[in-house]
Scaffold this active site. Structure first.
Site, short mmCIF file in Angstrom:
data_model
loop_
_atom_site.label_atom_id
_atom_site.label_comp_id
_atom_site.label_asym_id
_atom_site.label_seq_id
_atom_site.Cartn_x
_atom_site.Cartn_y
_atom_site.Cartn_z
N HIS A 197 0.82 -1.21 0.00
CA HIS A 197 0.00 0.00 0.00
C HIS A 197 0.85 1.26 0.00
O HIS A 197 2.09 1.21 0.13
CB HIS A 197 -0.95 0.00 1.21
CG HIS A 197 -0.25 -0.10 2.54
ND1 HIS A 197 0.36 0.97 3.15
CD2 HIS A 197 -0.09 -1.16 3.39
CE1 HIS A 197 0.87 0.60 4.30
NE2 HIS A 197 0.62 -0.70 4.47
N CYS A 217 4.11 -5.20 6.19
CA CYS A 217 3.56 -4.79 4.90
C CYS A 217 4.62 -4.10 4.05
O CYS A 217 5.66 -3.65 4.55
CB CYS A 217 2.38 -3.84 5.12
SG CYS A 217 0.88 -4.69 5.66
#
Length: 307
Positions: free
Chosen positions: A267, A283
Site C-alpha cells: 500500500h 507490509c
C-alpha cells in the site's frame, strides 16, 4: 486362447451291443494334452489341453476315429481344428494427464475465482489429507481468488494445484476443478527485493515499473517466498495506507492477530520520507504516486515474489 482350457468330449456307438465294442483313438494331438478313452459300446473319450504361450497364433488339426470291433467295417472319423489366439497384452493403466497453467518461463500465469467453498488436499484425490479450507471471500470481503499452478486429469475428475494463502507461507494444495471459475490470464510478475528495498514489475519478462519500498522491521519481517495479489482496495479512512492497497496471499508469521489473520498488504503511505527502509510491521509500503502508477499496470492475480 493361450492359457484358456480346451475340453473336448467324444462318444461313439455301433449296432450289435454288447457283442460289438468301439474304440476311439486320436492323432495330431498337441503335446502335454490329456487324452483319455474308454472302449465299449458306447465308447467315450475326452481331451483336455491348456495351450501354452508357444502355441499362440498357431492352428492344430486333431483327428479322432471310432473303430468297431467288427472285421472289415471302416472307422468313423471326426476332424477338429483348434486355432489358438495369442493372449492379449494387458492394457496399460491410463496415466493421469498433467497440464501446466502458470509458467514463469512463458511469462504466463493463470488464476481463478473461488465459486464454492471447499478444501485443498495434499494430493489430487478425495482421500488425501486436507491442507486447509478455501472460502469464497477474502477477509476484506472481496471474492477470493487463487493462483493456479498446474492440473491433473484423472478418471474421477480434474484437480487443480493452487497456491494457498495460509501459514506456513508457500503451501500449495489440490482442489476439484468445479470449485473454480474459468481461467483468467496475466502476463505480469512483481518482485520485491528486501535487500535492495525495491519493487520491480515485469510484463512478458520486461521491466515496466520500478520503485523504492519499505518492508518489515527485523522483528516484524516481511516474509519471503512465492505469493500472489489477491485484491485491490480503495477508500481508506486512514491516510497511513495511502490511496490504494493490494492484498496479498502472504501472511505474517509473528503478527497473526492482525485483522484478517495477519495478511501482508502492499500500500501507499503518508510518510514518504521514510522510504526506502525497514519501517513496517511486515507490509510493503510505497510512495502514493508509485502505488497509483502500479495500480494502472498490475492486475489482481499477478504473482508476487519476495526475496
Amino acid at each position: 486362447m493361450v492359457g484358456r482350457q480346451v475340453s473336448i468330449d467324444l462318444t461313439a456307438t455301433a449296432p450289435g451291443a454288447p457283442a460289438v465294442s468301439v474304440a476311439i483313438r486320436g492323432s495330431g494331438i498337441p503335446g502335454r494334452t490329456s487324452f483319455q478313452w474308454r472302449d465299449g459300446n458306447p465308447a467315450a473319450a475326452s481331451v483336455n489341453w491348456l495351450p501354452p504361450a508357444i502355441a499362440g497364433g498357431k492352428s492344430f488339426a486333431l483327428t479322432f476315429t471310432a473303430q468297431p470291433s467288427v472285421p472289415g467295417v471302416a472307422p468313423a472319423t471326426r476332424r477338429i481344428s483348434i486355432a489358438v489366439r495369442r493372449k492379449p497384452r494387458p492394457k496399460p493403466k491410463p496415466k493421469a494427464e498433467r497440464f501446466i497453467l502458470s509458467s514463469e518461463k512463458a511469462h504466463l500465469y493463470r488464476y481463478a475465482f473461488v465459486l464454492r467453498p471447499g478444501v485443498a488436499r495434499s494430493a489430487p484425490r478425495r482421500t488425501a489429507a486436507v491442507v486447509r479450507t478455501v472460502g469464497r471471500w477474502t477477509p476484506e470481503g472481496t471474492t477470493n481468488l487463487v493462483l493456479t499452478l498446474n492440473g491433473r486429469r484423472t478418471k474421477r475428475g480434474v484437480w487443480i494445484r493452487v497456491r494457498l494463502a495460509t501459514l506456513p507461507n508457500g503451501r500449495t494444495g489440490w482442489v476439484p476443478r468445479k470449485m473454480l471459475s474459468d481461467w483468467k490470464e496475466v502476463r505480469t510478475r512483481l518482485i520485491v527485493d528486501r535487500r535492495t528495498l525495491t519493487a520491480t514489475l515485469y510484463r512478458r519478462g520486461r521491466v515496466i515499473f520500478r520503485a523504492p519500498v519499505g518492508v518489515g522491521l527485523a522483528h516484524w519481517p516481511t516474509p519471503r517466498g512465492e505469493f500472489y495479489i489477491r485484491n485491490q482496495l480503495y477508500g481508506f479512512g486512514n491516510a497511513v495506507y495511502g490511496p490504494i492497497a493490494f492484498g496479498t496471499s502472504a501472511r505474517s508469521a509473528v503478527l497473526t492477530d492482525w485483522p484478517g489473520g495477519g495478511f501482508i498488504g502492499l500500500h501507499g503511505t503518508n510518510q514518504p520520507s521514510i522510504l526506502p527502509g525497514r519501517v513496517s510491521h511486515g507490509c510493503i509500503r510505497m510512495k502514493n504516486g508509485h502505488i497509483l502508477r502500479l495500480a494502472r499496470l498490475m492486475p489482481v492475480g499477478t504473482p508476487l515474489t519476495v526475496r
